[in-house]
Design a protein around this motif. Structure first.
Motif, PDB file in Angstrom:
ATOM      1  N   ALA A   1       0.827  -1.213   0.000  1.00 53.64           N
ATOM      2  CA  ALA A   1       0.000   0.000   0.000  1.00 53.64           C
ATOM      3  C   ALA A   1       0.858   1.259   0.000  1.00 53.64           C
ATOM      4  CB  ALA A   1      -0.948  -0.002   1.192  1.00 53.64           C
ATOM      5  N   ALA A   2       2.007   1.207   0.688  1.00 55.35           N
ATOM      6  CA  ALA A   2       2.888   2.374   0.734  1.00 55.35           C
ATOM      7  C   ALA A   2       3.675   2.555  -0.557  1.00 55.35           C
ATOM      8  CB  ALA A   2       3.858   2.247   1.909  1.00 55.35           C
ATOM      9  N   GLY A   3       3.847   1.462  -1.323  1.00 58.25           N
ATOM     10  CA  GLY A   3       4.629   1.520  -2.550  1.00 58.25           C
ATOM     11  C   GLY A   3       3.772   1.484  -3.798  1.00 58.25           C
ATOM     12  N   PRO A   4       3.518   0.299  -4.358  1.00 56.23           N
ATOM     13  CA  PRO A   4       2.775   0.212  -5.615  1.00 56.23           C
ATOM     14  C   PRO A   4       1.404   0.890  -5.600  1.00 56.23           C
ATOM     15  CG  PRO A   4       3.800  -1.886  -5.116  1.00 56.23           C
ATOM     16  CD  PRO A   4       4.018  -1.015  -3.923  1.00 56.23           C
TER      17      PRO A   4
ATOM     18  N   VAL B   1      -5.545  -0.796   9.196  1.00 54.46           N
ATOM     19  CA  VAL B   1      -5.673   0.665   9.337  1.00 54.46           C
ATOM     20  C   VAL B   1      -5.070   1.354   8.124  1.00 54.46           C
ATOM     21  CG1 VAL B   1      -4.972   2.677  10.683  1.00 54.46           C
ATOM     22  CG2 VAL B   1      -5.679   0.585  11.865  1.00 54.46           C
ATOM     23  N   TYR B   2      -3.858   0.952   7.747  1.00 50.91           N
ATOM     24  CA  TYR B   2      -3.181   1.661   6.662  1.00 50.91           C
ATOM     25  C   TYR B   2      -3.763   1.322   5.293  1.00 50.91           C
ATOM     26  CZ  TYR B   2       0.340   3.716   3.715  1.00 50.91           C
ATOM     27  OH  TYR B   2       0.957   4.472   2.756  1.00 50.91           O
ATOM     28  N   VAL B   3      -3.873   0.038   4.989  1.00 53.33           N
ATOM     29  CA  VAL B   3      -4.457  -0.358   3.702  1.00 53.33           C
ATOM     30  C   VAL B   3      -5.911   0.090   3.634  1.00 53.33           C
ATOM     31  CG1 VAL B   3      -4.989  -2.289   2.176  1.00 53.33           C
ATOM     32  CG2 VAL B   3      -2.879  -2.310   3.518  1.00 53.33           C
ATOM     33  N   GLY B   4      -6.621  -0.086   4.738  1.00 54.73           N
ATOM     34  CA  GLY B   4      -8.028   0.286   4.773  1.00 54.73           C
ATOM     35  C   GLY B   4      -8.248   1.769   4.545  1.00 54.73           C
ATOM     36  N   SER B   5      -7.344   2.602   5.067  1.00 53.56           N
ATOM     37  CA  SER B   5      -7.456   4.040   4.834  1.00 53.56           C
ATOM     38  C   SER B   5      -7.315   4.371   3.360  1.00 53.56           C
ATOM     39  CB  SER B   5      -6.388   4.791   5.638  1.00 53.56           C
ATOM     40  OG  SER B   5      -6.627   4.687   7.022  1.00 53.56           O
ATOM     41  N   GLN B   6      -6.399   3.679   2.681  1.00 57.68           N
ATOM     42  CA  GLN B   6      -6.215   3.911   1.253  1.00 57.68           C
ATOM     43  C   GLN B   6      -7.491   3.570   0.478  1.00 57.68           C
ATOM     44  OE1 GLN B   6      -3.444   5.230  -0.007  1.00 57.68           O
ATOM     45  NE2 GLN B   6      -1.599   4.323   0.844  1.00 57.68           N
ATOM     46  N   ILE B   7      -8.105   2.450   0.842  1.00 61.56           N
ATOM     47  CA  ILE B   7      -9.330   2.041   0.157  1.00 61.56           C
ATOM     48  C   ILE B   7     -10.491   2.962   0.512  1.00 61.56           C
ATOM     49  CG2 ILE B   7     -11.062   0.190  -0.008  1.00 61.56           C
ATOM     50  CD1 ILE B   7      -8.742  -1.810   0.265  1.00 61.56           C
ATOM     51  N   ASP B   8     -10.618   3.284   1.781  1.00 56.88           N
ATOM     52  CA  ASP B   8     -11.705   4.148   2.245  1.00 56.88           C
ATOM     53  C   ASP B   8     -11.646   5.507   1.555  1.00 56.88           C
ATOM     54  OD1 ASP B   8     -13.885   4.900   3.946  1.00 56.88           O
ATOM     55  OD2 ASP B   8     -12.467   5.927   5.260  1.00 56.88           O
ATOM     56  N   TRP B   9     -10.478   6.115   1.544  1.00 55.79           N
ATOM     57  CA  TRP B   9     -10.323   7.402   0.878  1.00 55.79           C
ATOM     58  C   TRP B   9     -10.536   7.261  -0.620  1.00 55.79           C
ATOM     59  CZ3 TRP B   9      -5.716  10.759   3.022  1.00 55.79           C
ATOM     60  CH2 TRP B   9      -5.937  11.021   4.378  1.00 55.79           C
ATOM     61  N   GLY B  10      -9.990   6.200  -1.202  1.00 57.75           N
ATOM     62  CA  GLY B  10     -10.113   6.007  -2.643  1.00 57.75           C
ATOM     63  C   GLY B  10     -11.558   5.881  -3.084  1.00 57.75           C
ATOM     64  N   LEU B  11     -12.345   5.157  -2.312  1.00 56.27           N
ATOM     65  CA  LEU B  11     -13.759   5.028  -2.641  1.00 56.27           C
ATOM     66  C   LEU B  11     -14.479   6.362  -2.483  1.00 56.27           C
ATOM     67  CD1 LEU B  11     -14.595   1.610  -0.919  1.00 56.27           C
ATOM     68  CD2 LEU B  11     -14.445   2.045  -3.375  1.00 56.27           C
ATOM     69  N   SER B  12     -14.107   7.127  -1.465  1.00 52.84           N
ATOM     70  CA  SER B  12     -14.765   8.412  -1.211  1.00 52.84           C
ATOM     71  C   SER B  12     -14.459   9.441  -2.288  1.00 52.84           C
ATOM     72  CB  SER B  12     -14.330   8.953   0.153  1.00 52.84           C
ATOM     73  OG  SER B  12     -14.736   8.082   1.197  1.00 52.84           O
ATOM     74  N   PHE B  13     -13.225   9.400  -2.813  1.00 55.89           N
ATOM     75  CA  PHE B  13     -12.796  10.423  -3.772  1.00 55.89           C
ATOM     76  C   PHE B  13     -12.731   9.911  -5.211  1.00 55.89           C
ATOM     77  CE2 PHE B  13     -11.149  11.980   0.294  1.00 55.89           C
ATOM     78  CZ  PHE B  13     -11.641  13.271   0.280  1.00 55.89           C
ATOM     79  N   GLY B  14     -13.128   8.657  -5.425  1.00 53.51           N
ATOM     80  CA  GLY B  14     -13.198   8.126  -6.771  1.00 53.51           C
ATOM     81  C   GLY B  14     -11.884   7.673  -7.367  1.00 53.51           C
ATOM     82  N   THR B  15     -10.830   7.559  -6.553  1.00 51.29           N
ATOM     83  CA  THR B  15      -9.548   7.099  -7.078  1.00 51.29           C
ATOM     84  C   THR B  15      -9.394   5.580  -6.986  1.00 51.29           C
ATOM     85  OG1 THR B  15      -8.513   7.518  -4.923  1.00 51.29           O
ATOM     86  CG2 THR B  15      -8.369   9.274  -6.584  1.00 51.29           C
TER      87      THR B  15
END
Length: 209
Positions: A100-103, A157-171
């Motif tokens: 999650a921090a890299g690719p 927490v870390y991977v989930g934040s990436q997914i949570d934000w990504g879904l919220s902002f469409g990324t």
């Protein structure tokens, strides 16, 4: 000796990830709010993070920056919270934290900014393509458990934040596995406390503006 834990953040930043992790850990911490244009670039904070970015923590004199590193550090520093697997069971834990921090971070950022890899140069970029990254990520969060099985960890927490934000902002695209995983995360009390705290701080900042 009493632990001292200082958390440098801005509510409109990736500091939300670390606050969620701190709420999961459940220990007292001293938040210090920084402004992007001023205090984040001041000499005293640059001595903590020369990048002039948040978040950062200082725990008993130890400085840690970078969200994934902070999450992993806190899980080890406060083992009673049970947010890291036993050493012999950390394969998936480390794998997906670093993924999650890299690719993931690189692929999503490049895509959002319109950067297109030249044809045939996918191997040079390291992550291949956004589709490759998302397909791999989907494997990590499919099913009804967490990244490391039945145990919720700092990786979630870390991977989930990436997914949570990504879904919220469409990324991050809507996929059943991503949506179901995000719903499980959003039901956690620590996640909800973080959103309440940072949401109130954001509202106060906007009212001042």
């Amino acid at each position: 000796m009493t632990d001292t834990l200082t958390f440098y953040t801005n509510p409109m930043s990736r500091g939300q990830i670390v606050r969620w992790m701190l709420e999961e850990v459940g220990v007292p911490y001293d938040p210090v709010l920084l402004d992007y244009a001023t205090t984040m670039k001041a000499p005293d904070y640059l001595a903590i993070n020369p990048m002039g970015k948040v978040p950062a923590i200082v725990h008993n004199g130890t400085i840690v920056t970078e969200c994934a590193a902070i999450c992993a550090y806190l899980a080890d520093a406060f083992p009673a919270a049970n947010l890291a697997p036993l050493a012999q069971a950390r394969g998936a834990y480390y794998r997906w934290l670093f993924f999650a921090a890299g690719p993931l971070e690189a692929a999503i950022t490049n895509n959002a900014m319109g950067f297109v890899l030249p044809e045939g140069r996918e191997r040079t970029a390291g992550y291949g393509s956004l589709d490759d990254v998302l397909n791999a990520l989907e494997q990590a969060v499919s099913g009804e458990a967490w990244i490391c099985g039945d145990q919720f960890t700092a990786a979630d927490v870390y991977v989930g934040s990436q997914i949570d934000w990504g879904l919220s902002f469409g990324t991050v695209p809507e996929r059943p596995a991503f949506t179901a995983y995000a719903e499980r995360l959003r039901a956690r009390p620590a996640y909800q406390r973080q959103k309440e705290i940072d949401g109130a701080l954001i509202a106060a900042m906007q009212n001042q503006g």
